[in-house]
Design a protein around this motif. Sequence first.
Motif, PDB file in Angstrom:
ATOM      1  N   LEU A 110      36.882  35.637  38.008  1.00 21.71           N
ATOM      2  CA  LEU A 110      37.258  35.506  36.596  1.00 21.71           C
ATOM      3  C   LEU A 110      36.930  34.111  36.070  1.00 21.71           C
ATOM      4  O   LEU A 110      36.447  33.959  34.949  1.00 21.71           O
ATOM      5  CB  LEU A 110      38.751  35.801  36.416  1.00 21.71           C
ATOM      6  CG  LEU A 110      39.210  37.245  36.615  1.00 21.71           C
ATOM      7  CD1 LEU A 110      40.700  37.359  36.315  1.00 21.71           C
ATOM      8  CD2 LEU A 110      38.432  38.229  35.744  1.00 21.71           C
ATOM      9  N   ILE A 116      35.399  31.031  32.442  1.00 21.73           N
ATOM     10  CA  ILE A 116      35.467  29.587  32.193  1.00 21.73           C
ATOM     11  C   ILE A 116      34.083  28.947  32.322  1.00 21.73           C
ATOM     12  O   ILE A 116      33.642  28.213  31.445  1.00 21.73           O
ATOM     13  CB  ILE A 116      36.508  28.923  33.131  1.00 21.73           C
ATOM     14  CG1 ILE A 116      37.903  29.443  32.779  1.00 21.73           C
ATOM     15  CG2 ILE A 116      36.449  27.400  33.000  1.00 21.73           C
ATOM     16  CD1 ILE A 116      39.034  28.857  33.577  1.00 21.73           C
ATOM     17  N   PHE A 147      50.922  38.474  34.991  1.00 22.02           N
ATOM     18  CA  PHE A 147      51.255  37.048  35.074  1.00 22.02           C
ATOM     19  C   PHE A 147      50.122  36.198  34.481  1.00 22.02           C
ATOM     20  O   PHE A 147      48.960  36.394  34.811  1.00 22.02           O
ATOM     21  CB  PHE A 147      51.494  36.642  36.534  1.00 22.02           C
ATOM     22  CG  PHE A 147      51.934  35.215  36.679  1.00 22.02           C
ATOM     23  CD1 PHE A 147      53.256  34.858  36.475  1.00 22.02           C
ATOM     24  CD2 PHE A 147      51.026  34.219  37.007  1.00 22.02           C
ATOM     25  CE1 PHE A 147      53.662  33.533  36.595  1.00 22.02           C
ATOM     26  CE2 PHE A 147      51.424  32.892  37.129  1.00 22.02           C
ATOM     27  CZ  PHE A 147      52.749  32.562  36.929  1.00 22.02           C
ATOM     28  N   ALA A 148      50.497  35.295  33.627  1.00 22.16           N
ATOM     29  CA  ALA A 148      49.579  34.280  33.073  1.00 22.16           C
ATOM     30  C   ALA A 148      48.598  34.833  32.044  1.00 22.16           C
ATOM     31  O   ALA A 148      47.719  34.106  31.584  1.00 22.16           O
ATOM     32  CB  ALA A 148      48.808  33.550  34.180  1.00 22.16           C
ATOM     33  N   GLU A 183      48.922  35.319  28.976  1.00 17.24           N
ATOM     34  CA  GLU A 183      48.961  34.614  27.693  1.00 17.24           C
ATOM     35  C   GLU A 183      48.055  33.385  27.688  1.00 17.24           C
ATOM     36  O   GLU A 183      47.487  33.028  26.665  1.00 17.24           O
ATOM     37  CB  GLU A 183      50.400  34.220  27.343  1.00 17.24           C
ATOM     38  CG  GLU A 183      51.320  35.409  27.078  1.00 17.24           C
ATOM     39  CD  GLU A 183      50.846  36.304  25.928  1.00 17.24           C
ATOM     40  OE1 GLU A 183      50.333  35.769  24.920  1.00 17.24           O
ATOM     41  OE2 GLU A 183      50.977  37.540  26.057  1.00 17.24           O
ATOM     42  N   TRP A 184      47.945  32.738  28.866  1.00 13.58           N
ATOM     43  CA  TRP A 184      47.059  31.576  28.948  1.00 13.58           C
ATOM     44  C   TRP A 184      45.600  32.021  28.979  1.00 13.58           C
ATOM     45  O   TRP A 184      44.743  31.398  28.394  1.00 13.58           O
ATOM     46  CB  TRP A 184      47.388  30.730  30.186  1.00 13.58           C
ATOM     47  CG  TRP A 184      48.692  29.995  30.069  1.00 13.58           C
ATOM     48  CD1 TRP A 184      48.871  28.720  29.619  1.00 13.58           C
ATOM     49  CD2 TRP A 184      50.002  30.488  30.389  1.00 13.58           C
ATOM     50  NE1 TRP A 184      50.209  28.395  29.637  1.00 13.58           N
ATOM     51  CE2 TRP A 184      50.925  29.454  30.107  1.00 13.58           C
ATOM     52  CE3 TRP A 184      50.489  31.694  30.884  1.00 13.58           C
ATOM     53  CZ2 TRP A 184      52.296  29.586  30.303  1.00 13.58           C
ATOM     54  CZ3 TRP A 184      51.851  31.824  31.080  1.00 13.58           C
ATOM     55  CH2 TRP A 184      52.740  30.790  30.794  1.00 13.58           C
ATOM     56  N   MET A 185      45.341  33.111  29.692  1.00 14.48           N
ATOM     57  CA  MET A 185      43.973  33.622  29.776  1.00 14.48           C
ATOM     58  C   MET A 185      43.479  34.066  28.406  1.00 14.48           C
ATOM     59  O   MET A 185      42.331  33.854  28.041  1.00 14.48           O
ATOM     60  CB  MET A 185      43.930  34.790  30.757  1.00 14.48           C
ATOM     61  CG  MET A 185      44.183  34.338  32.198  1.00 14.48           C
ATOM     62  SD  MET A 185      44.294  35.758  33.324  1.00 14.48           S
ATOM     63  CE  MET A 185      43.666  35.015  34.846  1.00 14.48           C
ATOM     64  N   GLN A 217      44.106  32.844  25.614  1.00 16.50           N
ATOM     65  CA  GLN A 217      43.677  31.712  24.790  1.00 16.50           C
ATOM     66  C   GLN A 217      42.216  31.344  25.037  1.00 16.50           C
ATOM     67  O   GLN A 217      41.598  30.645  24.238  1.00 16.50           O
ATOM     68  CB  GLN A 217      44.577  30.495  25.053  1.00 16.50           C
ATOM     69  CG  GLN A 217      46.016  30.739  24.617  1.00 16.50           C
ATOM     70  CD  GLN A 217      46.910  29.545  24.877  1.00 16.50           C
ATOM     71  OE1 GLN A 217      46.551  28.634  25.619  1.00 16.50           O
ATOM     72  NE2 GLN A 217      48.094  29.538  24.265  1.00 16.50           N
ATOM     73  N   ASN A 218      41.685  31.776  26.182  1.00 15.68           N
ATOM     74  CA  ASN A 218      40.269  31.512  26.477  1.00 15.68           C
ATOM     75  C   ASN A 218      39.443  32.805  26.372  1.00 15.68           C
ATOM     76  O   ASN A 218      38.388  32.913  26.968  1.00 15.68           O
ATOM     77  CB  ASN A 218      40.125  30.903  27.881  1.00 15.68           C
ATOM     78  CG  ASN A 218      38.830  30.125  28.023  1.00 15.68           C
ATOM     79  OD1 ASN A 218      38.519  29.282  27.189  1.00 15.68           O
ATOM     80  ND2 ASN A 218      38.061  30.424  29.057  1.00 15.68           N
ATOM     81  N   LEU A 221      40.025  35.722  27.542  1.00 13.64           N
ATOM     82  CA  LEU A 221      40.095  36.673  28.644  1.00 13.64           C
ATOM     83  C   LEU A 221      41.287  37.579  28.333  1.00 13.64           C
ATOM     84  O   LEU A 221      42.438  37.150  28.418  1.00 13.64           O
ATOM     85  CB  LEU A 221      40.285  35.952  29.992  1.00 13.64           C
ATOM     86  CG  LEU A 221      40.082  36.798  31.262  1.00 13.64           C
ATOM     87  CD1 LEU A 221      40.121  35.913  32.506  1.00 13.64           C
ATOM     88  CD2 LEU A 221      41.046  37.950  31.442  1.00 13.64           C
TER      89      LEU A 221
END
Lengths: 393, 393
Positions: free
Chosen positions: B67, B72, B93-94, B96-98, B100-101, B103
């Motif tokens: 990924l 990235i 899990f996570a 929400e951060w992905m 933002q990029n 994903l």
Amino acid sequence: MKLLHTADWHIGKQLNEFDLLDVQQDAFKQIEAIAAAEQVDGIIIAGDLYDRAIPSTAAVKAFDQMLQQLNITDKYPIYAISGNHDGATRLNFAREWMKQNDLHLNTKVEEAFTDNVVVGDVQIFMLPFFDPQDARMYYQISIDSNEMRTIEQAMTRVVADLEQQFEPGKRHILVTHFNVQGTDNENYELTSETTSTVGGLNTVPARLFKNFDYVALGHLHLRQASPTRTVRYSGSPVKFNTKEAKNEKGVYIIDIPTTGEIGITWKTITPSKDLIVLRGDFEKLIDRDFYSEQPKPGEAFYSIQLTSRPAGKNIRKQLEDIYGDIVELEYHIQGDETQAATEQLAQRVAKTKSPEEIIGDFYNEMMDPAQLTEQQQKWVEAALIDIRKDSEA
Amino acid sequence: MKLLHTADWHIGKQLNEFDLLDVQQDAFKQIEAIAAAEQVDGIIIAGDLYDRAIPSTAAVKAFDQMLQQLNITDKYPIYAISGNHDGATRLNFAREWMKQNDLHLNTKVEEAFTDNVVVGDVQIFMLPFFDPQDARMYYQISIDSNEMRTIEQAMTRVVADLEQQFEPGKRHILVTHFNVQGTDNENYELTSETTSTVGGLNTVPARLFKNFDYVALGHLHLRQASPTRTVRYSGSPVKFNTKEAKNEKGVYIIDIPTTGEIGITWKTITPSKDLIVLRGDFEKLIDRDFYSEQPKPGEAFYSIQLTSRPAGKNIRKQLEDIYGDIVELEYHIQGDETQAATEQLAQRVAKTKSPEEIIGDFYNEMMDPAQLTEQQQKWVEAALIDIRKDSEA
């Protein structure tokens, strides 16, 4: 710069069979409120984020939401590491995306070097829990070498290499997760539930960290275990066993001026459901005058130490009807000293000796007498590391 | 807009005891190369990212790096969902951060509604695998209700609600992970290793998706199972069992013009280590003239079907010395028809009937004859869902 220092969240932990998630969620909200009131610039979480390498799905979901709240909603930078309870590889997932939003989570030794953060006047290093074997792998030390057999040896090298990266003129903060021993701490108490030992293979002397301005520690669950003023345990935000029942929980607010003394302020967390140890004979415990002074059923977890062995049946049931959630029911009978003494001895041994030392003592006793050879010690150490790693795979 | 459509990566899967991670890494690199050559605008991964709810740490690490590479390093937007093999909560899990990029990874039904993406002329919906119980919970349907007992019933409602969100003038793409049945597919074959059934409780008719311009499916591992031209399985990038041995693997490149026909191009992936089925008597298989025509040991996985039962010992060992990695060794003896017929029957039953139907048939046979009551059917269904959910907890 102002940082909040917390550690040892152990999300998903149970007190015997009792789920702590609600209490942990409440403690989390208090931490968030303290961060807001203090207007901190970031939050340190010094390891043992989860309680085990493969946490329950409920724990994963809860922890994800806590991080979202602090980092995405509240926009705090986070400086976190994995502890000995965490599964370093699993926790490493998605860190690259989190990092882009200033959520820094290091779980491997090498990331302490590749991923330190400079914010204004402050340089923050995040060194996750590791064992000597991890360090030997990182430094490519051969398996037969005698180098870095103890965590103190490994840490000496790691700290020297971290210091190479010190930017001059900055304040240097370390976040890490070990059993660190100091010389100027009179309250020193072993309070982590993990196997640790004073002066054994698993401890790190605080003096190694003398060039850091502040060391935010996790691992031991009571702040009283802090080895020096600036090498400090915040302790866990929640009481995890009866040894922690009488001690206040909370977080530190660390105020880092450009020069001069670091400000350290303690902020308490009030448990939404306290852990209370009651001791007495059965008649006292079922006396309305006594129990009406205690929190009502559901409002606290109780650890009960009975000093007499009552005649009737269903003792636990009777006590549960009065107190609610009884996480521990123990008999501490006077006269019944053999059993008590054996239990205390076992507890003392487990508290003060490392597994390696206990195995060494046992070997010594059995072999009438003989010491483990150096090779045998290595085997023991390797086996113990394997046991720990297996629980992660 | 140009999208790459892949699915069913099953990272961490083993062929019997043989690790596929190297082959999966190689297939991944080919997918990355195809994406670069085709200059796609994004990558669809239609579920079953991992092979199980709690993947190995090696699988977690490998998937994280894949990924990272795509999203990235290479900067492709990713549109992904969880499949029936994934643990929806853990994989969440996570995210929400992905997100933002760019994903996008949906693992819950509700996220299909809250997290669809519009890019230029195209609106992409990501609907993860779910079972009727998940849908009933999402729609707050009481446990005793007869609504949404089958996935077709649940999907009918979900698709209607998705269509409510259609932005007019856009092309509408759906990413999902089910056993979808078409009317115009003559090659229809059941190839997912999961329990699925034609026309049973677990299938979805392709006509439900008639208002989408393209449906990128995961679940069945061969593209030949695709129900219609635009409701399509990419299949898995790697061969996961002998039934897939003879079929080409690859991905689709989907070209989505503002109006007019969707372009669909197949791009093959060449396995770095192929899966080869050999059939014959023992003498043929150990004949140099025969085996020298095959890939050398280590260059392929072999499934061997022996048509005679040789007299000697260590048959497997002899074959391994010649062929290397033998993932399956079966006897297909003529005359030995009872056993073969039983095996074939069991395979046919498992392929064409759902677990619910098999249990129903068994009950019918045993109770001489009787049908499960509706209440009993609900218990069976609930028990089967519990079994699946337990594997995630």
